[in-house]
Design an enzyme around this catalytic site. Structure first.
Site, PDB file in Angstrom:
ATOM      1  N   CYS A 103      26.321  12.286   4.573  1.00 30.19           N
ATOM      2  CA  CYS A 103      27.176  13.044   3.652  1.00 30.19           C
ATOM      3  C   CYS A 103      27.574  14.371   4.272  1.00 30.19           C
ATOM      4  O   CYS A 103      27.677  15.373   3.572  1.00 30.19           O
ATOM      5  CB  CYS A 103      26.415  13.308   2.364  1.00 30.19           C
ATOM      6  SG  CYS A 103      26.442  11.918   1.239  1.00 30.19           S
ATOM      7  N   ASP A 104      27.756  14.437   5.565  1.00 31.65           N
ATOM      8  CA  ASP A 104      28.169  15.679   6.200  1.00 31.65           C
ATOM      9  C   ASP A 104      29.573  15.486   6.749  1.00 31.65           C
ATOM     10  O   ASP A 104      29.826  14.557   7.518  1.00 31.65           O
ATOM     11  CB  ASP A 104      27.196  16.075   7.318  1.00 31.65           C
ATOM     12  CG  ASP A 104      27.388  17.523   7.713  1.00 31.65           C
ATOM     13  OD1 ASP A 104      28.540  17.904   8.030  1.00 31.65           O
ATOM     14  OD2 ASP A 104      26.410  18.274   7.706  1.00 31.65           O
TER      15      ASP A 104
END
Lengths: 388, 388
Positions: B336-337
Site C-alpha cells: 500500500c505504498d
C-alpha cells in the site's frame, strides 16, 4: 523528545546498552493523537493504518481506545485481531489482493474491502462463494485517483481509478450482489494543505449522485490518510484538518452527509517516535577551504530512513551542540551502498562542533521506519524498536 | 533460467508450496563466474563483495574455491570466517567504520582496511593500540573518487576522496606506523563501459608516484567492482573487462604493475539467481481505449527489488506468454505504498495475455535482492531464498 523517551535513553546509556540505532516510541503521544483525531472529527470512524507502525503495543492501545484498523495484508489483519480488535473494526484496504488472501480475510471475519477495478470485485465475489459467505454481507468501497498536490511523500497513480470508472466498478459490485458501500481516496501522505480534501470530495459526491441514478445507494466516504506529523516544517493541527474536511463535506453533500472514515498512520504515530543514532564519521572529500562536510550516521536509507528517498521527508535531527554555529552538510548512512545518502541535493545544517561518536536524535520517526528497514543489508541488523 | 532452477521450481509447484515470491540461486553459476574472473584476471586476487549476497552456501563455495572476501561490517566478517575463509583473506572495505568495530575486526584477525580520510586512519591507529596489534601489521588502502559514468546503479560521492587528498591520507597512515598499502576506487555498479578503469588507474599511478616521492612505497591497487550481470541489455564478457584492465594497468604502470584486487559482487552472483513471482492484479485506471495496463506483482521495491529505485536496474521479466503480442505496462509491487512502483517512467512490455495468477520470472536477481528486502513492510515477509 518527551521526558519518558529522554529517561529511557539515559538509562540505556547508563547501562552501556547504547550500541546501534534504536527507535523509542512513547505510547502517551499515540494516546493523545488518537484523542485529537476523535475530537476533531467526532462523527468519523478512525481506521489506524497499521502499516505505519504495527508494533503490538500500539495496536493494543488503539484497540482499547476504540480505534478501527486499516490493513494491507492478511498478516496485518491477524495483528489487528490479536491486539483485540473485533473483525468488524478491520478493513482490508489494499486494492491489490490475492484471491486466496481475500478468502482468508473473509474467514477471519473481515467484511470491508477496497477495490479499484472490476477484476478485484470479481475476486471478492468468488472468494465470498469459496468462504461460504453471502455476497450481500460484504462491503466494498472503490478508490478513486487523487492528484496528491501538496503532499511531501509522492503519490503515484498506483491506487484508484478515474471517478467515471468508479461508478462502473461499484455497479459491477452491486450487480454481483456485493454491498456497494462507498468511495475512498487518499490526498497524499504528509499533506500540508488542509483544503486538499475538497476536490476529492467533489468527485465523491458526483459518484454518489451517479450511482443513485443507477439505483445504488452509497453510504460511506473513506477520507484516507495524509494527516501530517511534524518534521522540520510546522504543520497545521488536526482540528484545522477536521474543520476543513467538515466544510468540504457540507459543501458537496449538503445535509446528506455520508458516513465517514479516516485512515491516519503517520499522523497517529509519527511524532511519538524518536531515533537515537550515532555519528560514525565526519569527513571531507578534498582539502579545499569550502569543501562540504559529510556526516555519516549509523542509520541510513536501508536501516529505517527509507522515506528520505528523493529527500522527500526531511527529518529534524537534533544534537547536543545545537547552540553552536551550524554549517551545511551532506548526511549519509553507514552502508557500502552509494545511494545510501540521506540529504545531499539540499544540504542539511548541523553544528560545526559535531564529532565522531556523538549521538543524534531524529524526531518524528515513529511512522514508516521500523518495518521499512532492510532485513540485513551489509550485515547491519534492522532498526530496533522500544515501545514505552 | 538454468535447468536446475527450472526443476526446483517445478517440484515446488507440484508440492503446492509456491505461495509467495522466492529467489532461487544456482551455485553452479556462481562457480562458473568465479572461474571466469580468476581466468580473466589471473594475477588479481578476487575479493567477493559479500553484501551482494551473503548466503552461507555462496560464501562456503567461494571460500573453497580460494576467493577472498570484501566485507562491509563486523557481521559480514564473521560470516566470511564462518564460511571457512582465513582472516588474511578478508578485507574490511567500508570506509565508514565505528572505532569499536575496527577493534573487533582486528581481534578477529583482519589486517586490511579501507579509508578515505585522516579521521578514519586515526581510528585504525587507536584501534590497533587497543587491540594490542603493531600498527605496521595493519594495511590500509585509500579510496579515491571516481565519476561512475557508464554505470547503471548511480555512484555518488559518498566514498573516496580527491586523489590529491589521498596522498596526504596515505602519508598520515604511514607516519602513524600503519602499512600504507595502496589505492582503491570503484567505477560504479553494473558498469557497461570496459574502458571505465582507465581514468581511475591514471589517478592511481599518479598517487603511487607522489607517495614514492615522499618515501612511501605503495604496492596495491584495488580495482573495485562494477562488473555487470546481464539484465535486459547485453553486457561485455568478463574477459573483455580483463583485457581492458590489463591494458590500462600496463599503460599507467608500465612494467611495474602493482599487486591488484577486484571486488565483484553483482558480477559473481547476479545471473545465478532468479525470482519467481506472481501476478496479483492486471487493471487499468480508466476505460479509455489507449489506457495503459498496470501489472501488480507480489514482489516490489520493498520486497527485494530495491534496485528498481529510479528505474536504475531494468530486470528481464519472463512469462509463459512471451510468444504472444506484447504491450507496454506499468509494473508495480503489492504494498500500500504509492512509491512501490517498479517501472512507470519507461513502460515495460509484457504479453497482452498475461493474467492474474500467472507466474513471472525475474532474471539476474541473485545480487542485491534478499538482503535489501524490508523486514516486514505492510506485513509482507522478506524475500525467501533457496540456494541449490
Amino acid at each position: 523528545m518527551t521526558d519518558r523517551i529522554r529517561d529511557y535513553l539515559r538509562a540505556r546509556r547508563d547501562l552501556g546498552q547504547d550500541e546501534g540505532p534504536v527507535m523509542v516510541l512513547d505510547l502517551d503521544v499515540v494516546r493523545d493523537n488518537y484523542t485529537a483525531f476523535a475530537r476533531a472529527l467526532p462523527d468519523t470512524r478512525v481506521f489506524y493504518a497499521v502499516k505505519a507502525n504495527p508494533a503490538a503495543e500500539v495496536l493494543r492501545l488503539l484497540a482499547e481506545m476504540g480505534s478501527c484498523f486499516d490493513t494491507a495484508s492478511v498478516a496485518e489483519i491477524e495483528m489487528a485481531l490479536a491486539a483485540g480488535a473485533t473483525a468488524d473494526r478491520v478493513s482490508f484496504g489494499n486494492t491489490i489482493k490475492k484471491e486466496r488472501d481475500v478468502v482468508r480475510a473473509l474467514k477471519l471475519g473481515i467484511r470491508l474491502f477496497a477495490v479499484d477495478c472490476q477484476a478485484e470485485v470479481e475476486k471478492i465475489v468468488r472468494a465470498s462463494e469459496a468462504a461460504g459467505i453471502a455476497a450481500g454481507e460484504v462491503q466494498v468501497f472503490c478508490r478513486i485517483l487523487c492528484d496528491g498536490a501538496g503532499a511531501d511523500w509522492p503519490l503515484s497513480r498506483k491506487f484508484g481509478c478515474e471517478p467515471e470508472m468508479a461508478v462502473n466498478v461499484l455497479e459491477h459490485a452491486h450487480r454481483h450482489g456485493l454491498n456497494a458501500y462507498g468511495v475512498s481516496f487518499h490526498v497524499g501522505s504528509q499533506q500540508a494543505n488542509t483544503e486538499a480534501w475538497d476536490g476529492a470530495l467533489a468527485s465523491a459526491s458526483e459518484i454518489f449522485r451517479e450511482c443513485a441514478l443507477r439505483g445504488i445507494g452509497l453510504s460511506m466516504v473513506n477520507l484516507g490518510g495524509g494527516f501530517p506529523t511534524k518534521y522540520l516544517k510546522q504543520v497545521p493541527g488536526v482540528e484545522t484538518y477536521g474543520d476543513a474536511i467538515f466544510r468540504a463535506l457540507t459543501k458537496h453533500f449538503g445535509n446528506r452527509i455520508p458516513e465517514t472514515i479516516i485512515e491516519p498512520g503517520r499522523g497517529m504515530v509519527g511524532n511519538a517516535g524518536l531515533i537515537e543514532a550515532e555519528v560514525v564519521l565526519v569527513s571531507k572529500k578534498s582539502e579545499a577551504e569550502d569543501e562540504v562536510r559529510w556526516v555519516y550516521l549509523d542509520i541510513g536509507k536501508f536501516g529505517g530512513l527509507a522515506e528520505t528517498m528523493d529527500e522527500s521527508i526531511r527529518y529534524a535531527i537534533r544534537t547536543d551542540h545545537d547552540e553552536d554555529r551550524m554549517a551545511p552538510c551532506v548526511v549519509a548512512g553507514p552502508t557500502c551502498d552509494s545511494v545510501d545518502v540521506l540529504y545531499e541535493k539540499n544540504h542539511y545544517p548541523l553544528p560545526v562542533s559535531l564529532s565522531i561518536g556523538d549521538k543524534v536524535w531524529i524526531e518524528g520517526a515513529g511512522a514508516y521506519t521500523t518495518t521499512y528497514a532492510a532485513v540485513a543489508f551489509n550485515g547491519f541488523p534492522p532498526l530496533a524498536q522500544i515501545v514505552i
